[in-house]
Design a protein around this motif. Structure first.
Motif, short mmCIF file in Angstrom:
data_model
loop_
_atom_site.label_atom_id
_atom_site.label_comp_id
_atom_site.label_asym_id
_atom_site.label_seq_id
_atom_site.Cartn_x
_atom_site.Cartn_y
_atom_site.Cartn_z
N UNK A 295 -136.07 -87.79 -40.67
CA UNK A 295 -135.52 -87.61 -39.32
C UNK A 295 -135.18 -88.95 -38.70
N UNK A 296 -136.08 -89.93 -38.86
CA UNK A 296 -135.82 -91.27 -38.30
C UNK A 296 -134.59 -91.90 -38.95
N UNK B 228 -134.71 -81.74 -30.59
CA UNK B 228 -134.10 -82.14 -31.85
C UNK B 228 -135.08 -82.92 -32.72
N UNK B 229 -135.84 -83.83 -32.11
CA UNK B 229 -136.84 -84.58 -32.87
C UNK B 229 -137.86 -83.62 -33.50
N UNK B 230 -138.34 -82.69 -32.70
CA UNK B 230 -139.34 -81.75 -33.20
C UNK B 230 -138.78 -80.94 -34.37
N UNK B 231 -137.53 -80.47 -34.23
CA UNK B 231 -136.91 -79.67 -35.28
C UNK B 231 -136.72 -80.47 -36.57
N UNK B 232 -136.15 -81.68 -36.44
CA UNK B 232 -135.87 -82.48 -37.63
C UNK B 232 -137.15 -82.90 -38.35
N UNK C 149 -135.38 -93.82 -27.33
CA UNK C 149 -136.32 -94.84 -26.88
C UNK C 149 -137.28 -94.41 -25.80
N UNK C 150 -136.93 -93.36 -25.03
CA UNK C 150 -137.80 -92.94 -23.94
C UNK C 150 -138.49 -91.60 -24.23
N UNK C 151 -137.70 -90.60 -24.61
CA UNK C 151 -138.27 -89.29 -24.90
C UNK C 151 -138.80 -89.19 -26.32
N UNK C 152 -138.44 -90.15 -27.18
CA UNK C 152 -138.91 -90.10 -28.55
C UNK C 152 -140.38 -90.44 -28.73
N UNK C 153 -140.91 -91.52 -28.12
CA UNK C 153 -142.30 -91.92 -28.37
C UNK C 153 -143.36 -90.84 -28.19
N UNK D 36 -137.12 -99.95 -35.58
CA UNK D 36 -138.44 -99.67 -35.03
C UNK D 36 -138.88 -98.23 -35.25
N UNK D 37 -137.98 -97.28 -35.01
CA UNK D 37 -138.33 -95.88 -35.22
C UNK D 37 -138.62 -95.61 -36.69
#
Length: 431
Positions: A168-169, A155-159, A27-31, A90-91
């Motif tokens: 990924x979401x 991890x978000x960037x990799x997925x 929720x914070x580092x993802x956006x 939401x994601x």
């Protein structure tokens, strides 16, 4: 920490740490990562997608301010699980949106969901189990937020690079709902009263810890100086941090290179964890926690001033990042600890969500406003200097706010002087 290994608060602390990892990681580092992914997938302007990021944080302020009411109505466990579900939906909406209105609708859902896994939620989950040991317990739980950034940002960037944003979401959302659902049912639904345990794992014959229960209730928070200065100090401090952090990587990259600048940002996160743990472990009982907050921001100002020398001295980069980073975690964890000592328990349950909501509403605009400042300063070639001056001034204003409220809670509880009528002709009372 508690002596007894059977104290259930240990499990609550570990579970809340995991909650913070998911809450901040998604929720914070993802956006910021979602912004890049949406722009790449749709071709929409950065300004349009940035508006969704701001809406994500703003929509959460409505929910977090009403968390105590939500907890009373549905319970802490159900509210926490519901927040995880909303955040996952939401994601997923961010990853599938094909029109701006769908993106903004997804931002509302994700913003409303993540605050149920954020700072106010962490405090609400820890508070029933820890009173005397709350500084160290909150520090350990909030460290999950920093770990969430360390783990989930790459991890978000990799997925997304390997499987696409939608997949990924889905993977992260399902994992988050499953983990938070299990913790909500097995851990967060349990109360000390159900187990017959006392806070901090104390025995029944242990001396009662000094707590805020002796403080009187505050009828009007918005007229209370302690509340206003606490909210203002937290909002100003977080506004400065979020604004500077959002642009610090791109400011350091020309000096260090992108990879080394990324390492510097990682070092700031490590310093945040260390700073929070040191304050939680070393702060003596009875300490004026507002003075600790002022000291933490003073160290951050030293970091900002040190970074001004980065163009000419490489050591200034690393020392400045460490000094600035040392206060990042305490900006979130210290205000709830201040509220614990300055407000009655019932008021503290209102105060913490409110100050978190106000701070989140303020720092939602920080990246955009610091971006406007950068656009102005880039033309003069003094972007780094101007950014650091702005951050230092805001941090100084946060110190002024915290200091302005010092001692007000004690004055609030002081009984008024009793004036007794003096009989005619009687001598005045001796002091």
């Amino acid at each position: 920490m508690p002596k007894s290994s059977s104290f259930f608060g240990w499990k609550v602390l570990a579970a809340t740490f995991v909650l913070a990892v998911f809450g901040w990681g998604v929720g914070f580092y993802g956006p910021p990562v979602f912004l890049h992914a949406v722009v790449q997938r749709t071709g929409w302007s950065v300004a349009l997608v940035s508006g969704a990021v701001t809406l994500h944080f703003l929509s959460g302020t409505i929910v977090v301010a009403n968390l105590p009411r939500l907890y009373r109505r549905v319970g802490v466990a159900r509210a926490t699980f519901g927040g995880a579900v909303l955040l996952a939906l939401g994601v997923t909406g961010w990853s599938l949106a094909v029109s701006p209105w769908q993106l903004y609708g997804a931002a509302v859902l994700s913003g409303m969901g993540w605050v149920a896994l954020g700072a106010a939620a962490v405090n609400a989950l820890i508070a029933p189990w820890f009173v005397r040991r709350r500084p160290s317990a909150l520090g350990m739980a909030y460290n999950g937020a920093s770990v969430g950034g360390i783990v989930f940002s790459p991890l978000w960037v990799f997925l997304i690079a390997q499987a696409g944003f939608a997949q990924a979401a889905l993977w992260v959302g399902v994992a988050m709902v499953a983990v938070i659902g299990g913790l909500s049912r097995k851990v967060f639904a349990v109360t000390p009263q159900q187990l017959g345990q006392l806070p901090d794992g104390d025995s029944a014959d242990a001396p009662a810890p000094a707590a805020s229960t002796a403080l009187p209730r505050v009828s009007r928070l918005w007229h209370d100086r302690a509340f206003l200065t606490l909210a203002g100090g937290m909002a100003l401090g977080l506004f400065a941090q979020i604004g500077l952090i959002a642009h610090l990587l791109s400011l350091l990259a020309p000096l260090l290179g992108a990879q080394t600048a990324g390492a510097a940002m990682g070092l700031a996160t490590v310093a945040a964890i260390a700073g929070r743990m040191l304050v939680g472990a070393l702060m003596p009982a009875g300490t004026d926690r507002r003075k600790v907050a002022c000291a933490a921001y003073a160290v951050q100002i030293c970091g900002s001033l040190t970074l001004m020398l980065a163009a000419d001295h490489m050591w200034a980069v690393w020392l400045g990042v460490i000094l600035f980073g040392s206060g990042i975690g305490n900006a979130t964890s210290l205000p709830p600890l201040i509220a614990q000592t300055e407000f009655a328990r019932e008021d503290s349950q209102r105060v913490v969500p409110l100050i978190v909501a106000l701070s989140q509403g303020a720092y939602a605009f920080a990246p955009a406003l610091f971006g406007l400042l950068r656009a102005v300063l880039d033309a003069s070639g003094h972007a780094m200097f101007g950014f650091l001056v702005a951050a230092a001034l805001l941090q100084a204003a946060a110190i002024a706010c915290f200091a302005a409220g010092s001692g007000h809670a004690a004055a609030r509880v002081a009984p008024p002087a009793t004036i007794r009528p003096v009989a005619p002709g009687a001598p005045p009372a001796q002091p």
